[in-house]
Design a protein around this motif. Structure first.
Motif, PDB file in Angstrom:
ATOM      1  N   GLU A  57      -3.203   4.376   3.921  1.00 52.81           N
ATOM      2  CA  GLU A  57      -4.394   4.687   3.139  1.00 52.81           C
ATOM      3  C   GLU A  57      -4.003   5.298   1.799  1.00 52.81           C
ATOM      4  OE1 GLU A  57      -7.281   5.610   7.010  1.00 52.81           O
ATOM      5  OE2 GLU A  57      -6.389   7.246   5.863  1.00 52.81           O
ATOM      6  N   TYR A  58      -2.980   6.155   1.823  1.00 52.49           N
ATOM      7  CA  TYR A  58      -2.502   6.748   0.576  1.00 52.49           C
ATOM      8  C   TYR A  58      -1.993   5.663  -0.370  1.00 52.49           C
ATOM      9  CZ  TYR A  58       0.540   8.890  -2.834  1.00 52.49           C
ATOM     10  OH  TYR A  58       1.144   9.226  -4.021  1.00 52.49           O
ATOM     11  N   ARG A  59      -1.160   4.755   0.119  1.00 51.36           N
ATOM     12  CA  ARG A  59      -0.610   3.708  -0.744  1.00 51.36           C
ATOM     13  C   ARG A  59      -1.720   2.819  -1.301  1.00 51.36           C
ATOM     14  NH1 ARG A  59       3.058   3.254   3.544  1.00 51.36           N
ATOM     15  NH2 ARG A  59       2.178   1.230   4.150  1.00 51.36           N
ATOM     16  N   LEU A  60      -2.703   2.527  -0.477  1.00 52.12           N
ATOM     17  CA  LEU A  60      -3.818   1.704  -0.919  1.00 52.12           C
ATOM     18  C   LEU A  60      -4.628   2.425  -1.996  1.00 52.12           C
ATOM     19  CD1 LEU A  60      -5.704  -0.734  -0.713  1.00 52.12           C
ATOM     20  CD2 LEU A  60      -6.734   0.323   1.327  1.00 52.12           C
ATOM     21  N   LEU A  61      -4.925   3.692  -1.759  1.00 54.79           N
ATOM     22  CA  LEU A  61      -5.708   4.442  -2.736  1.00 54.79           C
ATOM     23  C   LEU A  61      -4.919   4.609  -4.041  1.00 54.79           C
ATOM     24  CD1 LEU A  61      -8.271   5.972  -3.405  1.00 54.79           C
ATOM     25  CD2 LEU A  61      -7.235   8.026  -2.413  1.00 54.79           C
ATOM     26  N   GLU A  62      -3.628   4.869  -3.940  1.00 55.80           N
ATOM     27  CA  GLU A  62      -2.812   5.006  -5.146  1.00 55.80           C
ATOM     28  C   GLU A  62      -2.846   3.719  -5.973  1.00 55.80           C
ATOM     29  OE1 GLU A  62       1.817   5.639  -6.605  1.00 55.80           O
ATOM     30  OE2 GLU A  62       1.348   5.604  -4.464  1.00 55.80           O
ATOM     31  N   PHE A  63      -2.709   2.569  -5.319  1.00 55.70           N
ATOM     32  CA  PHE A  63      -2.719   1.298  -6.035  1.00 55.70           C
ATOM     33  C   PHE A  63      -4.067   1.076  -6.732  1.00 55.70           C
ATOM     34  CE2 PHE A  63      -2.943  -3.498  -5.924  1.00 55.70           C
ATOM     35  CZ  PHE A  63      -2.026  -3.682  -6.949  1.00 55.70           C
ATOM     36  N   LEU A  64      -5.144   1.365  -6.021  1.00 51.40           N
ATOM     37  CA  LEU A  64      -6.466   1.223  -6.619  1.00 51.40           C
ATOM     38  C   LEU A  64      -6.634   2.146  -7.828  1.00 51.40           C
ATOM     39  CD1 LEU A  64      -8.659   1.106  -3.376  1.00 51.40           C
ATOM     40  CD2 LEU A  64      -8.283  -0.810  -4.954  1.00 51.40           C
ATOM     41  N   MET A  65      -6.208   3.417  -7.683  1.00 51.66           N
ATOM     42  CA  MET A  65      -6.432   4.392  -8.740  1.00 51.66           C
ATOM     43  C   MET A  65      -5.518   4.160  -9.942  1.00 51.66           C
ATOM     44  SD  MET A  65      -7.199   7.897  -6.589  1.00 51.66           S
ATOM     45  CE  MET A  65      -7.674   8.849  -8.043  1.00 51.66           C
ATOM     46  N   LEU A  87     -11.116   4.024   4.021  1.00 51.69           N
ATOM     47  CA  LEU A  87     -11.083   4.827   2.797  1.00 51.69           C
ATOM     48  C   LEU A  87     -12.484   5.196   2.347  1.00 51.69           C
ATOM     49  CD1 LEU A  87      -8.355   3.432   0.343  1.00 51.69           C
ATOM     50  CD2 LEU A  87      -8.503   5.714   1.345  1.00 51.69           C
ATOM     51  N   ARG A  88     -13.374   4.245   2.387  1.00 49.43           N
ATOM     52  CA  ARG A  88     -14.746   4.522   1.954  1.00 49.43           C
ATOM     53  C   ARG A  88     -15.383   5.626   2.788  1.00 49.43           C
ATOM     54  NH1 ARG A  88     -16.437  -1.672   1.024  1.00 49.43           N
ATOM     55  NH2 ARG A  88     -16.430  -1.729  -1.255  1.00 49.43           N
ATOM     56  N   ARG A  89     -15.152   5.568   4.087  1.00 45.47           N
ATOM     57  CA  ARG A  89     -15.762   6.585   4.952  1.00 45.47           C
ATOM     58  C   ARG A  89     -15.219   7.971   4.651  1.00 45.47           C
ATOM     59  NH1 ARG A  89     -15.489   2.213   8.585  1.00 45.47           N
ATOM     60  NH2 ARG A  89     -13.487   2.880   9.452  1.00 45.47           N
ATOM     61  N   THR A 107      -7.371  -8.376  -6.566  1.00 44.49           N
ATOM     62  CA  THR A 107      -7.592  -9.378  -5.526  1.00 44.49           C
ATOM     63  C   THR A 107      -6.965  -8.922  -4.216  1.00 44.49           C
ATOM     64  OG1 THR A 107      -5.550 -10.601  -5.967  1.00 44.49           O
ATOM     65  CG2 THR A 107      -7.492 -11.177  -7.292  1.00 44.49           C
ATOM     66  N   ARG A 108      -7.390  -9.539  -3.122  1.00 44.72           N
ATOM     67  CA  ARG A 108      -6.799  -9.210  -1.831  1.00 44.72           C
ATOM     68  C   ARG A 108      -5.306  -9.525  -1.814  1.00 44.72           C
ATOM     69  NH1 ARG A 108     -12.087 -10.209  -0.718  1.00 44.72           N
ATOM     70  NH2 ARG A 108     -13.046  -8.934   0.954  1.00 44.72           N
ATOM     71  N   THR A 109      -4.924 -10.608  -2.467  1.00 42.99           N
ATOM     72  CA  THR A 109      -3.502 -10.958  -2.522  1.00 42.99           C
ATOM     73  C   THR A 109      -2.705  -9.872  -3.227  1.00 42.99           C
ATOM     74  OG1 THR A 109      -4.011 -13.327  -2.561  1.00 42.99           O
ATOM     75  CG2 THR A 109      -1.842 -12.660  -3.362  1.00 42.99           C
ATOM     76  N   MET A 110      -3.194  -9.392  -4.373  1.00 42.06           N
ATOM     77  CA  MET A 110      -2.505  -8.332  -5.113  1.00 42.06           C
ATOM     78  C   MET A 110      -2.375  -7.080  -4.250  1.00 42.06           C
ATOM     79  SD  MET A 110      -4.485  -8.876  -8.742  1.00 42.06           S
ATOM     80  CE  MET A 110      -3.869  -7.381  -9.494  1.00 42.06           C
ATOM     81  N   ILE A 111      -3.458  -6.700  -3.599  1.00 38.61           N
ATOM     82  CA  ILE A 111      -3.439  -5.490  -2.774  1.00 38.61           C
ATOM     83  C   ILE A 111      -2.478  -5.648  -1.611  1.00 38.61           C
ATOM     84  CG2 ILE A 111      -4.834  -4.025  -1.264  1.00 38.61           C
ATOM     85  CD1 ILE A 111      -7.245  -4.686  -3.082  1.00 38.61           C
ATOM     86  N   PHE A 112      -2.563  -6.772  -0.915  1.00 34.21           N
ATOM     87  CA  PHE A 112      -1.755  -6.975   0.283  1.00 34.21           C
ATOM     88  C   PHE A 112      -0.266  -6.959  -0.053  1.00 34.21           C
ATOM     89  CE2 PHE A 112      -0.057  -9.188   3.986  1.00 34.21           C
ATOM     90  CZ  PHE A 112      -0.806  -8.641   5.008  1.00 34.21           C
ATOM     91  N   GLU A 113       0.110  -7.678  -1.130  1.00 35.83           N
ATOM     92  CA  GLU A 113       1.522  -7.788  -1.460  1.00 35.83           C
ATOM     93  C   GLU A 113       2.077  -6.474  -1.993  1.00 35.83           C
ATOM     94  OE1 GLU A 113       2.052 -11.180  -3.966  1.00 35.83           O
ATOM     95  OE2 GLU A 113       1.599 -12.608  -2.347  1.00 35.83           O
ATOM     96  N   HIS A 114       1.243  -5.676  -2.670  1.00 38.93           N
ATOM     97  CA  HIS A 114       1.738  -4.404  -3.174  1.00 38.93           C
ATOM     98  C   HIS A 114       1.802  -3.336  -2.084  1.00 38.93           C
ATOM     99  CE1 HIS A 114       2.484  -1.262  -6.201  1.00 38.93           C
ATOM    100  NE2 HIS A 114       1.762  -0.503  -5.397  1.00 38.93           N
ATOM    101  N   VAL A 115       0.738  -3.240  -1.287  1.00 39.91           N
ATOM    102  CA  VAL A 115       0.655  -2.150  -0.302  1.00 39.91           C
ATOM    103  C   VAL A 115       1.454  -2.458   0.957  1.00 39.91           C
ATOM    104  CG1 VAL A 115      -0.939  -0.791   1.126  1.00 39.91           C
ATOM    105  CG2 VAL A 115      -1.576  -1.417  -1.219  1.00 39.91           C
ATOM    106  N   TRP A 116       1.375  -3.707   1.431  1.00 43.60           N
ATOM    107  CA  TRP A 116       2.063  -4.051   2.670  1.00 43.60           C
ATOM    108  C   TRP A 116       3.423  -4.712   2.432  1.00 43.60           C
ATOM    109  CZ3 TRP A 116      -3.130  -3.449   2.516  1.00 43.60           C
ATOM    110  CH2 TRP A 116      -3.710  -2.726   3.563  1.00 43.60           C
ATOM    111  N   GLY A 117       3.623  -5.215   1.227  1.00 47.64           N
ATOM    112  CA  GLY A 117       4.938  -5.675   0.843  1.00 47.64           C
ATOM    113  C   GLY A 117       5.339  -7.058   1.307  1.00 47.64           C
ATOM    114  N   PHE A 118       4.404  -7.871   1.750  1.00 50.27           N
ATOM    115  CA  PHE A 118       4.741  -9.253   2.085  1.00 50.27           C
ATOM    116  C   PHE A 118       3.557 -10.139   1.761  1.00 50.27           C
ATOM    117  CE2 PHE A 118       3.792  -6.753   5.870  1.00 50.27           C
ATOM    118  CZ  PHE A 118       2.730  -7.421   6.456  1.00 50.27           C
TER     119      PHE A 118
END
Length: 225
Positions: A155-163, A198-200, A171-182
């Motif tokens: 959640e931290y990595r996802l929020l950091e990337f968004l912020m 995260l929203r909750r 895009t989902r592809t950008m998020i997935f490849e950056h946060v999950w790394g594949f």
């Protein structure tokens, strides 16, 4: 492009300074007297100011002192035919960052400008902010409106990337490849699940939603309209 303000009453000297700054990739503007220079420097954002010491009416010492009194911290290179030590000291104590005497070599002037610009380079941010949401990149702590938000590592990595890309649709592809790394698997809903978590945590009752779904595109984090 970085912007420079040239405050100089001699047109020949001003044109030389502007031409040299342009050669080094700066967008330079010229004003010919101290009062106009003070007003321009106070009302617009500049990265560097070159300031003649001997100006008609309001001289360079008064201009730089007034700028500092107004809270303008733009680096100022003072340029003057007055070369004695006392004059250089006066200019620096009034708020100048460097002092160059006339006649000067254009490449020395540009080198001094480059040094002042390097000093002004902002330090890497340690806290990201979107509206009242803060994320500390050192401690990994998050809070909204002062209320701490417990985050799991993903959640931290996802929020950091968004912020880090606030206001940009990711895009989902950008998020997935950056946060999950594949590579992104279009069949997975892992991003939607984590965005929901995260929203909750971020959007408590009565607070505006910061993470938005852009249908057919992805997600964006931005202050509420």
């Amino acid at each position: 492009m970085q912007r420079a303000l040239v405050i100089e009453d001699d047109a020949v000297t001003a044109n030389e300074i502007v031409a040299e700054l342009d050669l080094h990739g700066l967008s330079a503007e010229w004003v010919a007297n101290g009062e106009d220079g003070l007003n321009r420097a106070s009302s617009a954002e500049y990265d560097i100011i070159t300031l003649d010491r001997m100006l008609p009416g309001m001289d360079g010492i008064d201009v730089v002192a007034a700028l500092r009194d107004r809270g303008v911290d733009t680096p100022v290179l003072m340029i003057s035919a007055l070369s004695d030590v006392d004059e250089r000291v006066r200019g620096l104590r009034a708020g100048g960052d460097d002092y160059l005497t006339k006649p000067f070599a254009p490449d020395e002037m540009s080198a001094r400008v480059e040094v002042l610009l390097r000093r002004r380079q902002p330090q890497a941010r340690s806290v990201l902010r979107v509206a009242d949401l803060e994320l500390d990149l050192v401690t990994h702590a998050a809070n909204r409106a002062g209320q701490e938000l417990p985050l799991q590592p993903t959640e931290y990595r996802l929020l950091e990337f968004l912020m880090r890309h606030a206001g940009q649709v990711l895009t989902r592809t950008m998020i997935f490849e950056h946060v999950w790394g594949f590579h992104f698997d279009p069949g997975t809903n892992v991003i939607d699940v984590h965005i929901g978590r995260l929203r909750r945590k971020i959007d408590q009752p009565g607070q505006s939603s910061l993470i938005r779904t852009i249908r057919g595109s992805g997600y964006v984090i931005a202050p509420a309209d």
